[in-house]
Write a protein that holds these residues in place. Structure first.
Motif, PDB file in Angstrom:
ATOM      1  N   PRO A  83      -1.885 -15.596  -8.422  1.00 42.31           N
ATOM      2  CA  PRO A  83      -1.814 -13.570  -7.926  1.00 42.31           C
ATOM      3  C   PRO A  83      -0.806 -13.593  -7.496  1.00 42.31           C
ATOM      4  O   PRO A  83       0.150 -14.354  -6.498  1.00 42.31           O
ATOM      5  N   PRO A  84      -0.405 -12.230  -8.142  1.00 41.70           N
ATOM      6  CA  PRO A  84       0.982 -11.901  -7.784  1.00 41.70           C
ATOM      7  C   PRO A  84       1.344 -11.867  -5.911  1.00 41.70           C
ATOM      8  O   PRO A  84      -0.573 -11.580  -4.826  1.00 41.70           O
ATOM      9  N   GLN A  85       2.147 -11.832  -5.005  1.00 46.15           N
ATOM     10  CA  GLN A  85       2.241 -12.712  -3.487  1.00 46.15           C
ATOM     11  C   GLN A  85       3.493 -11.733  -3.050  1.00 46.15           C
ATOM     12  O   GLN A  85       4.285 -11.533  -3.911  1.00 46.15           O
ATOM     13  N   ALA A  86       3.453 -10.532  -2.325  1.00 46.91           N
ATOM     14  CA  ALA A  86       4.546  -9.446  -2.073  1.00 46.91           C
ATOM     15  C   ALA A  86       5.384 -10.601  -1.173  1.00 46.91           C
ATOM     16  O   ALA A  86       6.318 -10.379  -1.004  1.00 46.91           O
ATOM     17  N   ASN A  87       4.540 -12.292   0.024  1.00 47.60           N
ATOM     18  CA  ASN A  87       5.415 -12.093   0.711  1.00 47.60           C
ATOM     19  C   ASN A  87       5.199 -13.766   0.801  1.00 47.60           C
ATOM     20  O   ASN A  87       3.818 -13.989   1.315  1.00 47.60           O
ATOM     21  N   ALA A  88       6.134 -14.780   0.936  1.00 53.35           N
ATOM     22  CA  ALA A  88       5.526 -15.779   1.596  1.00 53.35           C
ATOM     23  C   ALA A  88       4.612 -15.689   2.801  1.00 53.35           C
ATOM     24  O   ALA A  88       4.541 -15.637   3.623  1.00 53.35           O
ATOM     25  N   TYR A  89       3.711 -16.991   2.724  1.00 48.92           N
ATOM     26  CA  TYR A  89       2.315 -17.599   3.583  1.00 48.92           C
ATOM     27  C   TYR A  89       2.735 -18.786   4.437  1.00 48.92           C
ATOM     28  O   TYR A  89       3.352 -19.541   4.227  1.00 48.92           O
ATOM     29  N   GLY A  90       3.051 -18.282   6.017  1.00 44.65           N
ATOM     30  CA  GLY A  90       3.795 -19.978   6.957  1.00 44.65           C
ATOM     31  C   GLY A  90       2.855 -20.621   7.195  1.00 44.65           C
ATOM     32  O   GLY A  90       2.990 -21.281   7.879  1.00 44.65           O
ATOM     33  N   GLY A  91       1.765 -20.526   7.517  1.00 44.77           N
ATOM     34  CA  GLY A  91       0.305 -21.677   8.227  1.00 44.77           C
ATOM     35  C   GLY A  91      -0.839 -21.537   7.580  1.00 44.77           C
ATOM     36  O   GLY A  91      -0.315 -22.356   6.436  1.00 44.77           O
TER      37      GLY A  91
END
Ligand code: CA
Ligand code: CA
Ligand code: ZN
Ligand code: ZN
Length: 461
Positions: A269-277
């Motif tokens: 899926p498209p993702q706007a920015n990184a997920y960090g957790g």
């Protein structure tokens, strides 16, 4: 035949590199996705540009229609290098390294599953098998690689494991990288060289099209503390290496292209920015469509506790990149072309080769053009033409004219970005027949595809 008959070949190759954004919705253009400092510390691999993503997509497209397509298991030989200091920092035992190798194989196999001690994990939710696995490469008594050979485990005799003590390289700064790799690297273009040390990021590598595979720079540098059971509390399941190897195999971050172009992979899926957790109870959904963000994917920035997935699309991209860039499957069918006929436009991925066979007549002019990219070109004219297309340019080395001087007449042109080259060869006398077969070979060099390459030969006036 008159003795003053002659043939003039005029090869014109014009390259220019478009730097304008938005020139065409289908065109390649260079964009750079901004990173913040925290993300830079997470992964030091240069963020994929739109051109990187487009290159990876083109490689997949080629792979799907290629007779060189490899559908069997790909086994990647691995060399490990452990760089510690005189205090013993970064020291990794054979069992630490075996744990990392096993974790890498789990990540790329079908036994990478979500962590059942976390409430959101439904037991039995596992990743797909990428068809890629890893085995220790072998070295001989002199420490040199035995190409293609693998050892059964990290501690097996001849396993490609190197340990050094070096206080400078044990905290790797930019200036240390090439010195360290020059001193240590054993792997060839098929081999994954992994350097365990301490550095400013969890790890970094390069995309396979951005460098020459097998060159000194080729390899992955990773934080020694990220191995399974390591001291890096949030990142100690060995997933950092799985992530960096994803880049080494051609994958971008799942968020690299944002909502607009995503990562070039159809099923992430498209993702706007990184997920960090790792709080999937509040799973983000930063882009319209495609469902929630792929925070369990190895190519996001989640904590190791969260990441366990590669998708089928990612597996395909990695197999395609390994096949072309590391197994060197560059052959294309020879394209036949008549005089006055212009070839259909074609795109070449970096290092790919295309050969044209043209039946020319006396006083023929051939020209080649491309929209953008870098290429080396070769012509070969034999009488009689008993050689095969493979003789045109056996070497991937395109740095000298001599590498292709197999024919009665051969010539070489190096066309560089932004530097149009015009050359005329000819004044051949004595053996011209009509028609005469001419072979034109084009090899894509540089780290970007050659776009819209066309060849046209016409009667010279
Ligand atoms: Ca979405
Ligand atoms: Ca994990
Ligand atoms: Zn675009
Ligand atoms: Zn990364």
């Amino acid at each position: 035949m008159k003795t003053n008959d002659y043939v003039v070949f005029s090869f014109v190759f014009i390259t220019f590199f478009l730097r304008l954004q938005g020139v065409s919705s289908h065109g390649f253009h260079v964009g750079h996705v901004a990173r913040d400092l925290e993300e830079m510390n997470r992964c030091g691999t240069p963020e994929a540009t739109e051109l990187d993503i487009a290159t990876q997509q083109l490689v997949v497209e080629k792979f799907l229609s290629s007779s060189e397509r490899v559908d069997t298991e790909i086994v990647v030989p691995v060399c490990f290098y452990v760089i510690s200091d005189t205090q013993g920092n970064n020291s990794l035992s054979d069992s630490d390294l075996q744990g990392q190798l096993d974790a890498l194989n789990r990540a790329y196999g079908s036994s990478s599953c979500c962590n059942t001690t976390l409430s959101w994990c439904a037991p039995g939710t596992c990743s797909i098998n990428t068809g890629i696995s890893f085995a220790m490469a072998k070295i001989n008594a002199n420490g040199a690689l035995v190409p293609g050979a693998t050892a059964s485990s990290v501690s097996a005799s001849g396993a490609c494991v190197t340990r050094v003590v070096n206080n400078a390289w044990a905290y790797l700064d930019d200036g240390d990288e090439m010195a360290m790799k020059t001193a240590l690297k054993k792997g060839d273009e098929k081999t994954l060289d992994v350097y365990f040390t301490d550095l400013r990021a969890l790890g970094f590598t390069t995309f396979p099209w951005a460098i020459t595979p097998g060159s000194i720079r080729d390899g992955v540098v990773v934080q020694a503390s990220t191995v399974p059971g390591g001291s890096n509390k949030r990142y100690n399941e060995g997933d950092t290496l799985a992530h960096e190897v994803g880049h080494w195999m051609g994958l971008s971050h799942t968020f690299a292209g944002g909502c607009d172009i995503s990562d070039g992979i159809v099923d992430t899926p498209p993702q706007a920015n990184a997920y960090g957790g790792c709080s999937p109870a509040t799973r983000p959904d930063t882009c319209p469509g495609g469902g929630p963000d792929p925070i369990f994917n190895f190519m996001d920035y989640s904590l190791d506790a969260c990441m366990y997935e590669f998708t089928r699309g990612q597996a395909l991209a990695m197999r395609a990149c390994y096949t072309f860039f590391r197994l060197g499957r560059w052959e294309n069918e020879v394209i036949q072309l008549r005089v006055r006929e212009q070839s259909a436009p074609l795109n070449l991925i970096p290092r790919e080769r295309q050969i044209f066979r043209v039946l020319i007549r006396r006083r023929t002019t051939c020209s080649i053009s491309a929209k953008e990219g870098n290429a080396d070109m070769y012509i070969n004219l034999l009488s009689p033409p008993t050689w095969s297309a493979a003789d045109l340019c056996k070497s991937n080395s395109t740095t000298s004219a001599e590498s292709c001087s197999t024919g009665d007449v051969s010539a070489y042109i190096n066309a560089q970005r932004g530097a149009p080259i015009r050359s005329i060869f000819g004044a051949l006398t004595g053996f011209i027949r009509d028609p005469l077969p001419l072979y034109v070979g084009v090899v894509a060099t540089g780290s970007t595809p050659v776009q819209n390459l066309r060849l046209r030969c016409s009667l010279f006036r």
